[in-house]
Enzyme design. Structure first.
Site, PDB file in Angstrom:
ATOM      1  N   LYS A   1      -0.920  -6.801  10.623  1.00 22.04           N
ATOM      2  CA  LYS A   1      -1.354  -8.020   9.944  1.00 22.04           C
ATOM      3  C   LYS A   1      -0.111  -8.813   9.567  1.00 22.04           C
ATOM      4  CE  LYS A   1      -3.798  -9.822   5.940  1.00 22.04           C
ATOM      5  NZ  LYS A   1      -4.798  -9.559   4.897  1.00 22.04           N
TER       6      LYS A   1
ATOM      7  N   LYS B   1       3.457 -13.236   0.735  1.00 17.86           N
ATOM      8  CA  LYS B   1       3.082 -11.855   1.019  1.00 17.86           C
ATOM      9  C   LYS B   1       4.033 -11.191   2.028  1.00 17.86           C
ATOM     10  CE  LYS B   1      -1.806 -12.412  -0.286  1.00 17.86           C
ATOM     11  NZ  LYS B   1      -3.202 -12.019   0.026  1.00 17.86           N
TER      12      LYS B   1
ATOM     13  N   GLU C   1       3.634   0.107  13.399  1.00 13.57           N
ATOM     14  CA  GLU C   1       2.617   0.126  12.339  1.00 13.57           C
ATOM     15  C   GLU C   1       1.287   0.689  12.847  1.00 13.57           C
ATOM     16  OE1 GLU C   1       2.696  -0.463   9.183  1.00 13.57           O
ATOM     17  OE2 GLU C   1       4.619  -1.451   8.872  1.00 13.57           O
TER      18      GLU C   1
ATOM     19  N   LYS D   1      -4.047  -9.223  13.483  1.00 16.17           N
ATOM     20  CA  LYS D   1      -4.510 -10.397  12.749  1.00 16.17           C
ATOM     21  C   LYS D   1      -3.329 -11.287  12.413  1.00 16.17           C
ATOM     22  CE  LYS D   1      -6.574 -11.496   8.326  1.00 16.17           C
ATOM     23  NZ  LYS D   1      -6.947 -10.995   7.037  1.00 16.17           N
TER      24      LYS D   1
END
Ligand code: PBG
Length: 324
Positions: free
Chosen positions: A196, A218, A234, A249
């Site tokens: 993400k 973020k 990841e 995403k």
């Protein structure tokens, strides 16, 4: 000319084109995100997502029945938490009578066959609008993971089929799997937002839930869009830790990542066509600059062609109409 090969032969009629089409889209490819608010008879349009609504639970149930009747098989639940219930630790996220938990129960009760997926992250519950607990302006990993694991158990208790951690904390998939096992939720799946990215395309979603970060951004937990190999790292970690489905995403600017992930894993790959991707198409269509249906069909097809087995998209209902 005497050519050995003429590529146009296989493109000359709709019949031939459909015979050789490599990417076929079906209703069961889709996950429909839903935004749920307190109250009754509420249907509020999200200003930056024209044609998309926040529904109160009663209307949500009608919507889920409708989605099921269209052939859609999965919904992904997000709730808008009242401001007075927000804090730094996401206490409300664990409330067995909270809006999310009530929604899961009511939806599973009304349409038991529908696969109910739930968002796992603290941002809708956080006074800071961050996905984790904040201490000294830092998003602290390990205490956050404990809450995410408890939140997952709470959703499983309410009847969620699949929990979907969207927070990007380290080690959360392993912790969630362990917590589910310890509580005997051996049938609850984990759809991990594995790759993400920290993306500007989440803007309209944060309007929908009033969950924009109160300070900073973020980037200390979501991935840098400069990176490709990191997505594989990841994803493989999440699989080792127990993810059933992995996700990339956003989707459209990350088709290369979807393909890379698809090539290295042997689990289903999901992609999320996010709120900003929805808003771009809607805005251009409103201005008459793009044909909306064609843009929807082409972008969805490209996401599936890139390697997505499942696609979360705000166009789930539109695509069914287009397919018909
Ligand atoms: C929150 C979450 C976000 C989205 C899904 N879960 C926003 C964010 O990370 O800031 C974005 C979805 C969208 O834009 O459609 N953890």
């Amino acid at each position: 000319m005497h050519l050995q090969q003429r590529g146009r032969i296989l493109r000359q009629s709709p019949a031939i084109r459909s015979l050789v089409a490599e990417t076929i889209i079906t209703p069961s490819d889709f996950i429909a995100p839903l935004f749920i608010v307190e109250g009754s008879s509420v249907k509020e349009e999200i200003s930056s997502m024209p044609g998309y609504f926040r529904y109160s639970l009663d209307n949500t149930i009608e919507e889920v029945k409708h989605l099921w009747s269209l052939g859609l098989k999965a919904v992904l639940l997000f709730i808008k938490c009242d401001d007075n219930l927000k804090d730094n630790k996401g206490i409300e996220a664990l409330n067995s009578n909270g809006l999310m938990q009530r929604s899961i129960k009511a939806i599973k009760n009304a349409v038991p066959e529908m696969c109910v997926m739930t968002d796992i992250a603290l941002d809708p519950f956080s006074t800071f609008g961050h996905d984790g607990i904040v201490e000294n302006n830092q998003i602290v990993n390990d205490p956050t993971v404990e809450v995410l694991a408890a939140m997952s158990v709470s959703h499983a208790e309410a009847g969620a089929d699949i929990v979907a951690p969207s927070d990007m904390m380290d080690g959360r998939i392993g912790a969630i799997r362990k917590a589910l096992e310890q509580n005997n939720f051996i049938n609850t799946g984990i759809l991990s937002y594995s790759a993400k990215y920290a993306s500007c395309f989440y803007g309209p979603f944060r309007d929908a839930l009033d969950s924009a970060p109160g300070f900073g951004d973020k980037k200390t937990y979501q991935m840098d869009f400069a990176n490709r190999k990191e997505a594989i790292k990841e994803t493989l970690l999440d699989l080792e830790e127990g993810a059933d489905i992995v996700m990339v995403k956003p989707a459209l600017s990350y088709l290369d990542i979807i393909r890379e992930v698809k090539n290295v894993v042997n689990v289903p790959v999901a992609a999320y066509q996010v709120s900003g991707e929805y808003a771009m198409i809607k805005a251009a269509a409103e201005k008459g600059w793009l044909n909306e249906e064609k843009a929807i069909f082409e972008t969805i097809s490209s996401i599936k062609r890139a390697g997505a087995d499942l696609i979360a998209t705000y166009f789930a209902k539109d695509i069914i109409k287009i397919l018909q």
